[in-house]
Motif scaffolding. Structure first.
Motif, PDB file in Angstrom:
ATOM      1  N   GLN A  95       0.817  -1.212   0.000  1.00 38.73           N
ATOM      2  CA  GLN A  95       0.000   0.000   0.000  1.00 38.73           C
ATOM      3  C   GLN A  95       0.857   1.271   0.000  1.00 38.73           C
ATOM      4  O   GLN A  95       0.413   2.320  -0.482  1.00 38.73           O
ATOM      5  CB  GLN A  95      -0.932   0.009   1.223  1.00 38.73           C
ATOM      6  CG  GLN A  95      -1.718  -1.264   1.444  1.00 38.73           C
ATOM      7  CD  GLN A  95      -2.456  -1.742   0.205  1.00 38.73           C
ATOM      8  OE1 GLN A  95      -3.077  -0.955  -0.501  1.00 38.73           O
ATOM      9  NE2 GLN A  95      -2.376  -3.052  -0.060  1.00 38.73           N
ATOM     10  N   GLY A 145      -6.819   2.236   3.161  1.00 42.51           N
ATOM     11  CA  GLY A 145      -7.503   3.401   3.705  1.00 42.51           C
ATOM     12  C   GLY A 145      -6.602   4.242   4.582  1.00 42.51           C
ATOM     13  O   GLY A 145      -6.614   5.484   4.515  1.00 42.51           O
ATOM     14  N   LEU A 146      -5.777   3.592   5.422  1.00 46.66           N
ATOM     15  CA  LEU A 146      -4.861   4.326   6.285  1.00 46.66           C
ATOM     16  C   LEU A 146      -3.840   5.103   5.469  1.00 46.66           C
ATOM     17  O   LEU A 146      -3.563   6.280   5.742  1.00 46.66           O
ATOM     18  CB  LEU A 146      -4.159   3.341   7.225  1.00 46.66           C
ATOM     19  CG  LEU A 146      -3.106   3.950   8.165  1.00 46.66           C
ATOM     20  CD1 LEU A 146      -3.747   4.984   9.081  1.00 46.66           C
ATOM     21  CD2 LEU A 146      -2.424   2.857   8.974  1.00 46.66           C
ATOM     22  N   LEU A 205      -9.698  -7.935   4.317  1.00 41.69           N
ATOM     23  CA  LEU A 205      -9.960  -6.818   5.227  1.00 41.69           C
ATOM     24  C   LEU A 205      -8.692  -5.997   5.461  1.00 41.69           C
ATOM     25  O   LEU A 205      -8.733  -4.758   5.484  1.00 41.69           O
ATOM     26  CB  LEU A 205     -10.500  -7.356   6.548  1.00 41.69           C
ATOM     27  CG  LEU A 205     -10.855  -6.310   7.612  1.00 41.69           C
ATOM     28  CD1 LEU A 205     -11.941  -5.364   7.099  1.00 41.69           C
ATOM     29  CD2 LEU A 205     -11.300  -6.999   8.906  1.00 41.69           C
ATOM     30  N   GLN A 206      -7.564  -6.695   5.625  1.00 44.90           N
ATOM     31  CA  GLN A 206      -6.293  -5.988   5.798  1.00 44.90           C
ATOM     32  C   GLN A 206      -5.984  -5.099   4.599  1.00 44.90           C
ATOM     33  O   GLN A 206      -5.459  -3.984   4.742  1.00 44.90           O
ATOM     34  CB  GLN A 206      -5.157  -6.992   6.015  1.00 44.90           C
ATOM     35  CG  GLN A 206      -5.121  -7.598   7.404  1.00 44.90           C
ATOM     36  CD  GLN A 206      -3.938  -8.546   7.564  1.00 44.90           C
ATOM     37  OE1 GLN A 206      -3.357  -9.005   6.579  1.00 44.90           O
ATOM     38  NE2 GLN A 206      -3.591  -8.821   8.810  1.00 44.90           N
ATOM     39  N   SER A 207      -6.285  -5.593   3.400  1.00 46.23           N
ATOM     40  CA  SER A 207      -6.014  -4.819   2.191  1.00 46.23           C
ATOM     41  C   SER A 207      -6.765  -3.496   2.210  1.00 46.23           C
ATOM     42  O   SER A 207      -6.194  -2.428   1.942  1.00 46.23           O
ATOM     43  CB  SER A 207      -6.408  -5.623   0.945  1.00 46.23           C
ATOM     44  OG  SER A 207      -5.678  -6.830   0.861  1.00 46.23           O
ATOM     45  N   PHE A 208      -8.054  -3.554   2.546  1.00 44.07           N
ATOM     46  CA  PHE A 208      -8.857  -2.323   2.548  1.00 44.07           C
ATOM     47  C   PHE A 208      -8.445  -1.388   3.689  1.00 44.07           C
ATOM     48  O   PHE A 208      -8.363  -0.160   3.496  1.00 44.07           O
ATOM     49  CB  PHE A 208     -10.339  -2.678   2.663  1.00 44.07           C
ATOM     50  CG  PHE A 208     -10.939  -3.150   1.377  1.00 44.07           C
ATOM     51  CD1 PHE A 208     -11.281  -2.251   0.377  1.00 44.07           C
ATOM     52  CD2 PHE A 208     -11.151  -4.517   1.150  1.00 44.07           C
ATOM     53  CE1 PHE A 208     -11.840  -2.690  -0.814  1.00 44.07           C
ATOM     54  CE2 PHE A 208     -11.709  -4.949  -0.044  1.00 44.07           C
ATOM     55  CZ  PHE A 208     -12.045  -4.045  -1.035  1.00 44.07           C
ATOM     56  N   LEU A 209      -8.189  -1.962   4.876  1.00 47.71           N
ATOM     57  CA  LEU A 209      -7.807  -1.114   6.008  1.00 47.71           C
ATOM     58  C   LEU A 209      -6.458  -0.444   5.779  1.00 47.71           C
ATOM     59  O   LEU A 209      -6.288   0.760   6.048  1.00 47.71           O
ATOM     60  CB  LEU A 209      -7.769  -1.948   7.288  1.00 47.71           C
ATOM     61  CG  LEU A 209      -9.127  -2.441   7.805  1.00 47.71           C
ATOM     62  CD1 LEU A 209      -8.938  -3.297   9.049  1.00 47.71           C
ATOM     63  CD2 LEU A 209     -10.066  -1.270   8.089  1.00 47.71           C
ATOM     64  N   ALA A 210      -5.475  -1.203   5.290  1.00 47.75           N
ATOM     65  CA  ALA A 210      -4.151  -0.626   5.041  1.00 47.75           C
ATOM     66  C   ALA A 210      -4.217   0.429   3.950  1.00 47.75           C
ATOM     67  O   ALA A 210      -3.599   1.505   4.058  1.00 47.75           O
ATOM     68  CB  ALA A 210      -3.163  -1.726   4.657  1.00 47.75           C
TER      69      ALA A 210
END
Length: 391
Positions: free
Chosen positions: A127, A175-176, A168-173
């Motif tokens: 990311q 987004g951060l 989920l990790q992909s989207f959260l990372a």
């Protein structure tokens, strides 16, 4: 006219938030990828029960350990780059698809195997180098590879559960990273606007100061001399008029002949004041000047203020006498212009009058000095100029 001073250079426009963020984006992924590489090597070699195959496992550990060091060095030296991330993700996808021969079945459930940790690390680091959409897509590819690898290893439950975690990790990372990039751009935008406003302020201040200096020069030279002649304070054929006219012309129209000095360079203030005295040849002026050296910018301000004060004496104190005194202590330089003329009421001076307000007081203030006017109708005038930054 006097040369217009150049505006001070403003600080060059830059993006400090972006630069700081780029540094974080290099150090953080490099650190977690390197630490993950060491941990993966240790854990992978610790659990080698069948169906784990020693040769593929050893090859994977060697390649991933070497790659962890290469990733670290390249990222620290050059910043996080898309090509480095793509190679890293390719190695991770390969490890995911080969889980059947690299990871023991008893440590696979729960996402605690070394391949699961490797997959999470690669998703996070990706990311930092890619755009949000590309980073999410690459994360989804890694999650799909993990799902396929787990199914091939006979771990269907793990395939579904941990693949969902990776998605989920992909989207959260992503987004951060998006929020930090957006915040960095906003901070740089504010900083750039501040720099632009600061530079405009500096330029405007320099232009105002140049205008004030030119107005002072004009007021203290030609206008002052013509006023003295008009009021009868100076005879048209007097030596003082010739000296003043010559000095006025040099000041206004031949500034190149005046020496350009470092403002901080020490010069003789008494010599500068003697040049002022020469402008009043023929006038009953007594000078008492102690030797004194001050920065050139201070000498100019004091000499020009004293000249403006003496011009006022000639114009408004007809048939008077005047004294110009210079003395100094360890703490201050003091110049006094004294006359026994009619004096005046300071409170009665209109605000538009330029002489005392700008030519004396503002000029002294501009170099950190002070000017005090002691006068009253019928009691003469004493103008006290002081500069206290003596070293």
């Amino acid at each position: 006219m006097a040369p217009v001073p150049a505006a001070p250079d403003a600080e060059p426009t830059s993006n400090p938030a972006g630069l700081a963020l780029a540094r974080v984006y290099a150090v953080f992924p490099a650190a977690i990828r390197f630490s993950c590489g060491i941990a993966v090597a240790t854990v992978a070699l610790a659990v080698r029960e069948p169906p784990v195959q020693a040769v593929p496992l050893a090859l994977a550990v060697v390649v991933l350990t070497i790659w962890s060091f290469v990733f670290y060095r390249q990222t620290i030296d050059n910043g996080i780059r898309a090509r480095i991330v793509l190679v890293d993700c390719a190695l991770t996808i390969t490890a995911c698809l080969a889980m059947r021969v690299l990871v023991s079945p008893e440590v696979m459930p729960g996402g605690v195997s070394w391949v699961a940790v490797l997959a999470s690390t690669s998703i996070i680091t990706a990311q930092f180098a890619l755009r949000v959409v590309h980073g999410v897509l690459l994360g989804l590819v890694i999650a799909a590879a993990y799902c396929v690898g787990a199914i091939l290893a006979g771990q269907t439950g793990e395939a579904v559960s941990h693949s969902a975690v990776l998605v989920l990790q992909s989207f959260l990372a992503a987004g951060l990273v998006y929020l930090t990039r957006r915040s960095g751009r906003a901070a740089d935008s504010v900083f750039t606007a501040y720099q632009s406003a600061h530079r405009e302020t500096v330029i405007a201040r320099a232009a105002r100061e140049a205008e004030r200096k030119q107005n002072r020069d004009l007021h203290d030279t030609v206008l002052s001399t013509l006023t003295m002649v008009g009021l009868g304070g100076v005879a048209s054929q007097s030596a003082m008029l010739r000296a003043r006219a010559s000095s006025d012309l040099r000041t206004l129209f031949d500034p190149a002949r005046r020496a350009v000095l470092d403002p901080a360079a020490k010069v003789s203030l008494d010599e500068r004041l003697r040049l002022v005295v020469e402008r009043y040849e023929g006038y009953p002026l007594t000078a008492a000047l102690e030797p004194c050296r001050v920065p050139s910018v201070v000498a100019d301000a004091i000499a020009e203020s004293a000249d403006a004060a003496l011009s006022n004496v000639v114009r408004h104190a007809e048939n008077s006498v005047a004294w110009l005194r210079l003395h100094h202590t360890r703490d201050a330089v003091v110049v006094e212009v004294i006359d026994v003329g009619p004096g005046f009421d300071m409170a009665a001076i209109p605000p538009y009058r330029y002489g005392i307000r700008e030519s004396i007081m503002a000029r002294m203030t501009s170099v950190g000095g002070t000017a005090r006017i002691d006068t009253a109708p019928g009691n003469g005038t004493r103008i006290h100029l002081e500069w206290a930054d003596v070293s």
